[in-house]
Design an enzyme around this catalytic site. Structure first.
Site, PDB file in Angstrom:
ATOM      1  N   ARG A  23     -72.980   5.989 -30.760  1.00 51.57           N
ATOM      2  CA  ARG A  23     -73.530   7.346 -30.848  1.00 51.57           C
ATOM      3  C   ARG A  23     -74.570   7.432 -31.953  1.00 51.57           C
ATOM      4  O   ARG A  23     -75.618   8.060 -31.787  1.00 51.57           O
ATOM      5  CB  ARG A  23     -72.404   8.360 -31.092  1.00 51.57           C
ATOM      6  CG  ARG A  23     -71.482   8.557 -29.912  1.00 51.57           C
ATOM      7  CD  ARG A  23     -70.415   9.592 -30.208  1.00 51.57           C
ATOM      8  NE  ARG A  23     -70.968  10.933 -30.305  1.00 51.57           N
ATOM      9  CZ  ARG A  23     -70.281  11.999 -30.725  1.00 51.57           C
ATOM     10  NH1 ARG A  23     -69.020  11.869 -31.125  1.00 51.57           N
ATOM     11  NH2 ARG A  23     -70.856  13.189 -30.769  1.00 51.57           N
ATOM     12  N   CYS A  65     -70.200  14.351 -38.963  1.00 51.68           N
ATOM     13  CA  CYS A  65     -69.804  13.702 -37.709  1.00 51.68           C
ATOM     14  C   CYS A  65     -70.534  14.409 -36.580  1.00 51.68           C
ATOM     15  O   CYS A  65     -71.716  14.708 -36.698  1.00 51.68           O
ATOM     16  CB  CYS A  65     -68.291  13.754 -37.542  1.00 51.68           C
ATOM     17  SG  CYS A  65     -67.600  15.426 -37.651  1.00 51.68           S
TER      18      CYS A  65
END
Length: 277
Positions: A176, A235
């Site tokens: 990611r 995050c």
């Protein structure tokens, strides 16, 4: 007080302790009712530990609840400033447990710990789970401060990634971070200048946090000479970052900040985005 507590510690089942079971997802309550630690209060990550985002571009997918709402929730759970609170979840603390720990610390609550290894540690230890819908004795609304402490907003993050004296740490998995995949947000990639330190590296093969000395070495390798108060952790939406902030606290590093909006906010604001380099 260590931010982590083991299932073998008798305080976990002290009747004076407020034990809180945090679950995430549409079936959160059903999973709680299927089995939880005796006398554990149910908490929903989505309903209790976050507000509904009017626009994820301003606050991300899991913005913090208004302090008045959080104060009322804590009162409903029976939490007072003097309470010893122990929290856990069914995700080895990667989700709601660490988020609630961080939120309590952010309003100045001192006596809060996370069960190391979460629900699995309890079942592995042979603890018999309960299926009741435990209702605690409520307390008055918690006396919260004017703001959550220890947060960084999008402007502070934008400035931090350009400073040699500061560091922004992205705890999402490498794929990611590199922009190879993005299962949750609209755009793949990462904040230019942010370092990657996948939160799963905090854990040992037993599903518990690494010992404090190993965690300290892990974080020191990422932070280097940057002062802890100049570290910002993020995050996807400000939840899993708390897992690393909990690990840092276990290692004695207590000053880093949380970027609550995280990638879910940054990626929606037409700001620079980096990918695989």
């Amino acid at each position: 007080m260590s931010p982590l507590i083991e299932i073998t510690d008798p305080r976990v089942f002290d009747p004076e302790v407020i034990l809180i079971d945090v679950r995430a997802g549409a079936d959160a309550r059903q999973r709680y009712l299927a089995g939880h630690l005796p006398n554990a209060v149910f908490a929903s990550l989505d309903e209790d530990l976050a507000s509904k985002p009017a626009d994820a571009a301003y606050g991300g997918r899991h913005p913090l609840p208004a302090l008045a709402d959080f104060a009322a929730t804590l009162g409903r759970w029976g939490v007072t400033p003097n309470s010893h609170v122990i929290v856990y979840d069914d995700k080895a603390a990667a989700m709601g447990g660490a988020r609630l720990w961080w939120m309590l610390r952010a309003i100045g609550h001192q006596h809060v710990q996370v069960l190391n290894g979460g629900l699995k540690a309890a079942t592995d230890h042979g603890i018999t789970l309960s299926t009741d819908d435990y209702q605690p004795q409520p307390a008055p609304a918690y006396p919260v401060p004017a703001a959550y402490n220890g947060t960084a907003d999008i402007d502070e993050v934008a400035a931090a990634v350009k400073s040699a004296d500061r560091i922004v740490i992205d705890v999402r998995e490498e794929a990611r971070y590199l922009g190879k995949t993005e299962p949750l947000d609209l755009i793949a990639g990462h904040i230019p200048g942010a370092a990657n330190l996948f939160y799963a590296g905090n854990m040992g093969a037993d599903g518990k946090y690494l010992p404090p000395e190993q965690l300290a070495a892990l974080y020191q390798g990422a932070i280097g000479d940057v002062k802890p108060e100049n570290v910002i952790v993020h995050c996807g939406s400000g939840v899993t970052a708390c897992h690393t902030l909990l690990g840092m606290a276990s290692a004695g590093i207590t000053a880093p900040k949380l970027y609550v909006g995280s990638w879910s906010e940054w990626s929606r604001r037409d700001l620079p985005i980096a990918g695989e380099e």
